[in-house]
Write a protein that holds these residues in place. Sequence first.
Motif, PDB file in Angstrom:
ATOM      1  N   SER A  86       0.713  -0.916   0.241  1.00  0.00           N
ATOM      2  CA  SER A  86       0.496  -0.079  -0.379  1.00  0.00           C
ATOM      3  C   SER A  86       1.411   0.998   0.406  1.00  0.00           C
ATOM      4  N   GLN A  87       0.349   2.658   0.614  1.00  0.00           N
ATOM      5  CA  GLN A  87       0.794   3.926   0.578  1.00  0.00           C
ATOM      6  C   GLN A  87       0.337   4.225   1.333  1.00  0.00           C
ATOM      7  N   LEU A  88       1.569   5.536   1.911  1.00  0.00           N
ATOM      8  CA  LEU A  88       1.123   6.073   2.640  1.00  0.00           C
ATOM      9  C   LEU A  88       2.008   7.789   1.896  1.00  0.00           C
ATOM     10  N   VAL A  89       0.417   8.510   1.655  1.00  0.00           N
ATOM     11  CA  VAL A  89       0.591   9.373   0.170  1.00  0.00           C
ATOM     12  C   VAL A  89       0.348  10.651   1.513  1.00  0.00           C
ATOM     13  N   LEU A  90       1.544  11.610   1.559  1.00  0.00           N
ATOM     14  CA  LEU A  90       1.696  13.197   1.916  1.00  0.00           C
ATOM     15  C   LEU A  90       0.969  14.199   0.942  1.00  0.00           C
ATOM     16  N   LYS A  91       0.183  15.237   1.078  1.00  0.00           N
ATOM     17  CA  LYS A  91      -0.589  15.618   0.384  1.00  0.00           C
ATOM     18  C   LYS A  91      -0.189  17.316   1.274  1.00  0.00           C
ATOM     19  N   ASN A  92      -0.726  18.449   0.534  1.00  0.00           N
ATOM     20  CA  ASN A  92      -0.489  19.198   0.458  1.00  0.00           C
ATOM     21  C   ASN A  92       1.111  20.215   1.692  1.00  0.00           C
ATOM     22  N   PRO A  93       2.331  19.599   1.211  1.00  0.00           N
ATOM     23  CA  PRO A  93       3.043  19.843   2.612  1.00  0.00           C
ATOM     24  C   PRO A  93       3.535  21.135   1.510  1.00  0.00           C
ATOM     25  N   SER A  94       3.715  22.122   3.718  1.00  0.00           N
ATOM     26  CA  SER A  94       4.230  23.151   3.581  1.00  0.00           C
ATOM     27  C   SER A  94       5.810  23.971   2.758  1.00  0.00           C
ATOM     28  N   GLU A  95       5.747  24.541   2.239  1.00  0.00           N
ATOM     29  CA  GLU A  95       7.368  24.454   1.568  1.00  0.00           C
ATOM     30  C   GLU A  95       8.896  24.730   2.919  1.00  0.00           C
ATOM     31  N   SER A  96       8.384  25.036   3.419  1.00  0.00           N
ATOM     32  CA  SER A  96       9.135  24.494   4.528  1.00  0.00           C
ATOM     33  C   SER A  96       9.397  22.734   4.588  1.00  0.00           C
ATOM     34  N   VAL A  97       8.061  21.630   4.517  1.00  0.00           N
ATOM     35  CA  VAL A  97       8.482  20.421   5.271  1.00  0.00           C
ATOM     36  C   VAL A  97       8.886  19.786   3.390  1.00  0.00           C
ATOM     37  N   GLN A  98       8.854  20.387   2.650  1.00  0.00           N
ATOM     38  CA  GLN A  98       8.917  19.948   1.770  1.00  0.00           C
ATOM     39  C   GLN A  98      10.483  20.167   1.126  1.00  0.00           C
ATOM     40  N   ARG A  99      10.466  21.113   1.687  1.00  0.00           N
ATOM     41  CA  ARG A  99      12.284  21.653   2.037  1.00  0.00           C
ATOM     42  C   ARG A  99      13.431  20.605   2.248  1.00  0.00           C
ATOM     43  N   LEU A 100      12.348  20.163   3.480  1.00  0.00           N
ATOM     44  CA  LEU A 100      12.813  18.998   4.581  1.00  0.00           C
ATOM     45  C   LEU A 100      12.799  18.336   3.976  1.00  0.00           C
ATOM     46  N   LEU A 101      12.455  17.292   3.173  1.00  0.00           N
ATOM     47  CA  LEU A 101      12.037  16.551   2.835  1.00  0.00           C
ATOM     48  C   LEU A 101      13.068  16.241   1.101  1.00  0.00           C
ATOM     49  N   GLU A 102      13.222  17.227   1.047  1.00  0.00           N
ATOM     50  CA  GLU A 102      14.892  17.147  -0.026  1.00  0.00           C
ATOM     51  C   GLU A 102      15.861  17.125   0.449  1.00  0.00           C
ATOM     52  N   ILE A 103      15.390  18.229   1.740  1.00  0.00           N
ATOM     53  CA  ILE A 103      17.331  18.109   2.004  1.00  0.00           C
ATOM     54  C   ILE A 103      17.702  16.468   2.727  1.00  0.00           C
ATOM     55  N   THR A 104      16.772  16.239   2.812  1.00  0.00           N
ATOM     56  CA  THR A 104      17.231  15.038   4.118  1.00  0.00           C
ATOM     57  C   THR A 104      16.731  13.535   2.946  1.00  0.00           C
ATOM     58  N   GLY A 105      17.157  13.837   1.366  1.00  0.00           N
ATOM     59  CA  GLY A 105      16.558  13.250   0.459  1.00  0.00           C
ATOM     60  C   GLY A 105      15.326  11.663   0.293  1.00  0.00           C
ATOM     61  N   LEU A 106      14.422  12.340   1.272  1.00  0.00           N
ATOM     62  CA  LEU A 106      13.542  12.017   1.096  1.00  0.00           C
ATOM     63  C   LEU A 106      12.670  12.501   0.241  1.00  0.00           C
ATOM     64  N   LEU A 107      12.098  13.328  -0.513  1.00  0.00           N
ATOM     65  CA  LEU A 107      11.400  13.308  -1.215  1.00  0.00           C
ATOM     66  C   LEU A 107      11.123  12.534  -2.654  1.00  0.00           C
ATOM     67  N   GLU A 108      12.413  11.962  -2.774  1.00  0.00           N
ATOM     68  CA  GLU A 108      12.331  10.441  -3.712  1.00  0.00           C
ATOM     69  C   GLU A 108      11.790   9.433  -3.595  1.00  0.00           C
ATOM     70  N   HIS A 109      11.988   9.600  -2.656  1.00  0.00           N
ATOM     71  CA  HIS A 109      11.563   7.668  -1.512  1.00  0.00           C
ATOM     72  C   HIS A 109       9.754   8.437  -1.380  1.00  0.00           C
ATOM     73  N   LEU A 110       9.665   9.646  -1.268  1.00  0.00           N
ATOM     74  CA  LEU A 110       8.162   8.841  -0.281  1.00  0.00           C
ATOM     75  C   LEU A 110       7.313   9.206  -1.463  1.00  0.00           C
ATOM     76  N   HIS A 111       6.059   9.293  -1.392  1.00  0.00           N
ATOM     77  CA  HIS A 111       4.728   9.754  -2.194  1.00  0.00           C
ATOM     78  C   HIS A 111       4.281  10.878  -1.586  1.00  0.00           C
ATOM     79  N   LEU A 112       4.098  11.731  -3.200  1.00  0.00           N
ATOM     80  CA  LEU A 112       3.440  12.707  -2.456  1.00  0.00           C
ATOM     81  C   LEU A 112       1.994  13.840  -3.587  1.00  0.00           C
ATOM     82  N   ALA A 113       1.101  13.520  -3.263  1.00  0.00           N
ATOM     83  CA  ALA A 113       0.497  14.335  -3.511  1.00  0.00           C
ATOM     84  C   ALA A 113       0.390  15.622  -3.688  1.00  0.00           C
TER      85      ALA A 113
END
Length: 72
Positions: free
Chosen positions: A45-72
């Motif tokens: 199954s998938q856990l989809v992250l919806k509507n991340p704020s700019e700061s949360v999206q930036r955190l996911l980018e910095i940590t390298g998680l953006l490419e592994h997590l599912h965002l909508a």
Amino acid sequence: ELMQKLTELGTDADAILDLGEVDFIDSSGLRTIVTSHQQFEEAQSQLVLKNPSESVQRLLEITGLLEHLHLA
């Protein structure tokens, strides 16, 4: 609290975690998201992250998680 709610939800189907009102995630929150993501993936199954704020999206980018997590 988030981990408890996600555990209660179960991983039998996809779930959406709306982060629209979240401006900050600390290491505990990040660990909860990653752990839950892994549990959903193991259950096919998938856990989809919806509507991340700019700061949360930036955190996911910095940590390298953006490419592994599912965002909508």
